[in-house]
Motif scaffolding. Structure first.
Motif, mmCIF file in Angstrom:
data_model
loop_
_atom_site.group_PDB
_atom_site.id
_atom_site.type_symbol
_atom_site.label_atom_id
_atom_site.label_comp_id
_atom_site.label_asym_id
_atom_site.label_seq_id
_atom_site.Cartn_x
_atom_site.Cartn_y
_atom_site.Cartn_z
ATOM 1 N N ASN A 237 0.827 -1.199 0.000
ATOM 2 C CA ASN A 237 0.000 0.000 0.000
ATOM 3 C C ASN A 237 0.869 1.261 0.000
ATOM 4 O O ASN A 237 0.582 2.233 -0.707
ATOM 5 C CB ASN A 237 -0.927 0.005 1.217
ATOM 6 N N GLU A 238 1.955 1.241 0.780
ATOM 7 C CA GLU A 238 2.881 2.380 0.785
ATOM 8 C C GLU A 238 3.532 2.546 -0.585
ATOM 9 O O GLU A 238 3.647 3.673 -1.097
ATOM 10 C CB GLU A 238 3.951 2.184 1.857
ATOM 11 N N LEU A 239 3.949 1.430 -1.205
ATOM 12 C CA LEU A 239 4.549 1.496 -2.538
ATOM 13 C C LEU A 239 3.588 2.135 -3.538
ATOM 14 O O LEU A 239 3.971 3.038 -4.298
ATOM 15 C CB LEU A 239 4.924 0.089 -3.007
ATOM 16 N N LEU A 240 2.346 1.692 -3.536
ATOM 17 C CA LEU A 240 1.371 2.198 -4.509
ATOM 18 C C LEU A 240 0.994 3.648 -4.219
ATOM 19 O O LEU A 240 0.817 4.450 -5.143
ATOM 20 C CB LEU A 240 0.126 1.307 -4.501
ATOM 21 N N THR A 241 0.875 3.996 -2.943
ATOM 22 C CA THR A 241 0.535 5.374 -2.581
ATOM 23 C C THR A 241 1.644 6.335 -3.005
ATOM 24 O O THR A 241 1.380 7.384 -3.609
ATOM 25 C CB THR A 241 0.301 5.480 -1.064
ATOM 26 N N VAL A 242 2.884 5.979 -2.700
ATOM 27 C CA VAL A 242 4.016 6.823 -3.097
ATOM 28 C C VAL A 242 4.134 6.870 -4.619
ATOM 29 O O VAL A 242 4.432 7.922 -5.196
ATOM 30 C CB VAL A 242 5.317 6.310 -2.453
ATOM 31 N N SER A 243 3.877 5.748 -5.281
ATOM 32 C CA SER A 243 3.955 5.707 -6.745
ATOM 33 C C SER A 243 2.943 6.646 -7.378
ATOM 34 O O SER A 243 3.240 7.311 -8.381
ATOM 35 C CB SER A 243 3.724 4.277 -7.243
ATOM 36 N N CYS A 244 1.746 6.702 -6.819
ATOM 37 C CA CYS A 244 0.736 7.628 -7.328
ATOM 38 C C CYS A 244 1.218 9.071 -7.230
ATOM 39 O O CYS A 244 1.074 9.861 -8.177
ATOM 40 C CB CYS A 244 -0.576 7.461 -6.553
ATOM 41 N N GLU A 245 1.793 9.424 -6.089
ATOM 42 C CA GLU A 245 2.286 10.783 -5.915
ATOM 43 C C GLU A 245 3.495 11.062 -6.798
ATOM 44 O O GLU A 245 3.665 12.174 -7.308
ATOM 45 C CB GLU A 245 2.632 11.015 -4.439
ATOM 46 N N TRP A 246 4.330 10.046 -7.002
ATOM 47 C CA TRP A 246 5.484 10.195 -7.891
ATOM 48 C C TRP A 246 5.028 10.452 -9.328
ATOM 49 O O TRP A 246 5.552 11.326 -10.013
ATOM 50 C CB TRP A 246 6.341 8.938 -7.805
ATOM 51 N N LEU A 247 4.031 9.700 -9.761
ATOM 52 C CA LEU A 247 3.492 9.901 -11.109
ATOM 53 C C LEU A 247 2.798 11.253 -11.226
ATOM 54 O O LEU A 247 2.920 11.940 -12.243
ATOM 55 C CB LEU A 247 2.507 8.776 -11.448
ATOM 56 N N ARG A 248 2.073 11.622 -10.169
ATOM 57 C CA ARG A 248 1.402 12.930 -10.181
ATOM 58 C C ARG A 248 2.413 14.062 -10.320
ATOM 59 O O ARG A 248 2.213 15.011 -11.092
ATOM 60 C CB ARG A 248 0.591 13.082 -8.888
ATOM 61 N N SER A 261 2.050 15.370 -24.104
ATOM 62 C CA SER A 261 2.010 13.909 -24.259
ATOM 63 C C SER A 261 2.257 13.223 -22.921
ATOM 64 O O SER A 261 3.361 12.714 -22.660
ATOM 65 C CB SER A 261 3.043 13.458 -25.291
ATOM 66 N N VAL A 262 1.258 13.262 -22.063
ATOM 67 C CA VAL A 262 1.382 12.615 -20.748
ATOM 68 C C VAL A 262 0.368 11.478 -20.612
ATOM 69 O O VAL A 262 0.112 11.020 -19.502
ATOM 70 C CB VAL A 262 1.182 13.648 -19.612
ATOM 71 N N GLN A 263 -0.172 11.019 -21.732
ATOM 72 C CA GLN A 263 -1.203 9.984 -21.677
ATOM 73 C C GLN A 263 -0.685 8.692 -21.058
ATOM 74 O O GLN A 263 -1.385 8.027 -20.287
ATOM 75 C CB GLN A 263 -1.744 9.697 -23.081
ATOM 76 N N ASP A 264 0.565 8.321 -21.368
ATOM 77 C CA ASP A 264 1.121 7.087 -20.810
ATOM 78 C C ASP A 264 1.219 7.174 -19.287
ATOM 79 O O ASP A 264 0.897 6.219 -18.569
ATOM 80 C CB ASP A 264 2.506 6.812 -21.393
ATOM 81 N N GLU A 265 1.644 8.335 -18.776
ATOM 82 C CA GLU A 265 1.723 8.513 -17.323
ATOM 83 C C GLU A 265 0.339 8.508 -16.684
ATOM 84 O O GLU A 265 0.149 7.956 -15.601
ATOM 85 C CB GLU A 265 2.456 9.815 -16.987
ATOM 86 N N LEU A 266 -0.626 9.111 -17.361
ATOM 87 C CA LEU A 266 -2.000 9.108 -16.843
ATOM 88 C C LEU A 266 -2.557 7.681 -16.792
ATOM 89 O O LEU A 266 -3.226 7.301 -15.825
ATOM 90 C CB LEU A 266 -2.896 9.992 -17.709
ATOM 91 N N ASP A 267 -2.275 6.899 -17.836
ATOM 92 C CA ASP A 267 -2.731 5.505 -17.843
ATOM 93 C C ASP A 267 -2.076 4.722 -16.705
ATOM 94 O O ASP A 267 -2.730 3.903 -16.040
ATOM 95 C CB ASP A 267 -2.395 4.849 -19.186
ATOM 96 N N ALA A 268 -0.780 4.971 -16.487
ATOM 97 C CA ALA A 268 -0.083 4.284 -15.399
ATOM 98 C C ALA A 268 -0.659 4.695 -14.052
ATOM 99 O O ALA A 268 -0.821 3.857 -13.150
ATOM 100 C CB ALA A 268 1.412 4.595 -15.452
ATOM 101 N N TYR A 269 -0.963 5.982 -13.910
ATOM 102 C CA TYR A 269 -1.555 6.490 -12.661
ATOM 103 C C TYR A 269 -2.875 5.768 -12.378
ATOM 104 O O TYR A 269 -3.128 5.326 -11.252
ATOM 105 C CB TYR A 269 -1.772 7.994 -12.788
ATOM 106 N N ARG A 270 -3.705 5.625 -13.410
ATOM 107 C CA ARG A 270 -4.986 4.940 -13.225
ATOM 108 C C ARG A 270 -4.781 3.469 -12.871
ATOM 109 O O ARG A 270 -5.514 2.913 -12.046
ATOM 110 C CB ARG A 270 -5.841 5.079 -14.489
ATOM 111 N N THR A 271 -3.783 2.846 -13.502
ATOM 112 C CA THR A 271 -3.507 1.439 -13.196
ATOM 113 C C THR A 271 -3.060 1.267 -11.749
ATOM 114 O O THR A 271 -3.507 0.352 -11.045
ATOM 115 C CB THR A 271 -2.427 0.887 -14.138
ATOM 116 N N VAL A 272 -2.178 2.150 -11.290
ATOM 117 C CA VAL A 272 -1.691 2.051 -9.911
ATOM 118 C C VAL A 272 -2.836 2.303 -8.925
ATOM 119 O O VAL A 272 -2.946 1.622 -7.894
ATOM 120 C CB VAL A 272 -0.525 3.033 -9.677
ATOM 121 N N LEU A 273 -3.698 3.271 -9.225
ATOM 122 C CA LEU A 273 -4.870 3.497 -8.379
ATOM 123 C C LEU A 273 -5.752 2.258 -8.319
ATOM 124 O O LEU A 273 -6.261 1.884 -7.258
ATOM 125 C CB LEU A 273 -5.690 4.677 -8.912
ATOM 126 N N ARG A 274 -5.931 1.621 -9.481
ATOM 127 C CA ARG A 274 -6.754 0.411 -9.535
ATOM 128 C C ARG A 274 -6.111 -0.704 -8.721
ATOM 129 O O ARG A 274 -6.809 -1.447 -8.014
ATOM 130 C CB ARG A 274 -6.942 -0.013 -10.991
#
Length: 303
Positions: A237-248, A261-274
């Motif tokens: 949970n800590e890994l995913l939470t920090v990853s979301c903020e890192w991507l943000r 062109s940040v669509q790939d990062e946005l897709d990754a952000y959604r995947t990590v949230l999921r």
């Protein structure tokens, strides 16, 4: 129920001043902010100070009894352990607090049913009663449905405040019965600063270098989260939470530099949230969940 559009602090203060208190609220935001806001609002509801003054006032008997003091009692979500399922906020009999057990990975239906029993009993003192579900992200589906029925038919003069980091972790039916109070995003957080825990700074440093990692290195990283779920779930949970903020942070920096062109990062952000949502709501394998999140991030920054 609607989502609050005005400043959340103003809205909650107006609710306390008017004494128009709903049976259910969801306060959402990053970090510990939702828990802090939920506790302040709960203390304000039971405050006995002047209606037009600040609440909690900090001076009345109710505020003194709900002020932070001794180390809180540890809870346990497993009925067989016969540990407390909930506790009172300090010495206040009308303020209830539910959170993850000290060794648990869920806020369980047993905890919600124990809370329900307590709230059905007459209160030793008069006035409003408030239950704060401090780790509402971690309510399993059975617990959410039990809480939903309780909010739909609450005991007299009783309110429930759910504190969450991601409101999407709650069932739509539960969200619909509560007033939603989203807290504003905090100022930019320096994850690399000396005030951050070593575990957070370590994750950020590894994410900074993830572009150079291949599939074998990512698999080795994810394998670190192999083991008993009650231990590894918090780490993932800590890994995913920090990853979301890192991507943000990465997305905001790119937009600020004029890159579109940040669509790939946005897709990754959604995947990590999921991934985080599934980690919380389902009994997912922690190692595989970490793999999925890391692969999504690596793919986004490498494209």
């Amino acid at each position: 129920m609607p989502t609050v559009a005005e400043n959340p602090t103003t809205f909650l203060a107006k609710s306390l001043a008017s004494e128009r208190i709903h049976s259910g609220y969801v306060i959402s935001g990053l970090g510990d902010a939702p828990r802090t806001a939920a506790l302040d609002f709960a203390r304000g509801i039971v405050c006995g100070g002047p209606t037009q003054g600040p609440r909690p006032c900090g001076a009345c008997d109710s505020c003194r009894r709900s002020a932070t003091g001794a180390q809180p009692i540890a809870l346990d979500g497993r009925e067989k352990n016969k540990a407390p399922a909930y506790r009172h906020v300090c010495d206040h009999s009308n303020l209830f607090w539910v959170e993850l057990g000290s060794t648990g990975t869920r806020v369980t239906v047993w905890q919600i049913r124990a809370l329900q029993k307590a709230l059905r009993r007459p209160s030793p003192t008069s006035g409003h009663r408030v239950a704060v579900i401090a780790d509402a992200d971690w309510l399993n589906e059975y617990a959410q449905n039990a809480l939903l029925r309780l909010i739909e038919e609450p005991p007299p003069a009783t309110s429930f405040i759910l504190a969450v980091n991601a409101i999407s972790s709650l069932l739509p039916t539960l969200r619909s019965r509560c007033i939603r109070v989203p807290l504003p995003a905090p100022p930019h957080r320096n994850f690399r600063g000396p005030d951050e825990p070593d575990s957070v700074r370590s994750i950020v440093a590894r994410l900074d270098g993830i572009q150079a990692l291949g599939m074998p290195e990512l698999l080795v990283w994810a394998e670190e989260y192999r083991g008993k779920r009650d231990v590894t779930v918090g780490q993932v949970n800590e890994l995913l939470t920090v990853s979301c903020e890192w991507l943000r942070e990465r997305i905001l920096h790119a937009v600020g530099q004029g890159h579109s062109s940040v669509q790939d990062e946005l897709d990754a952000y959604r995947t990590v949230l999921r991934c985080r949502r599934e980690l919380i709501r389902r009994n997912t394998n922690c190692q595989m969940t970490a793999e999925r999140g890391l692969f999504a991030i690596r793919s986004a920054v490498h494209s």
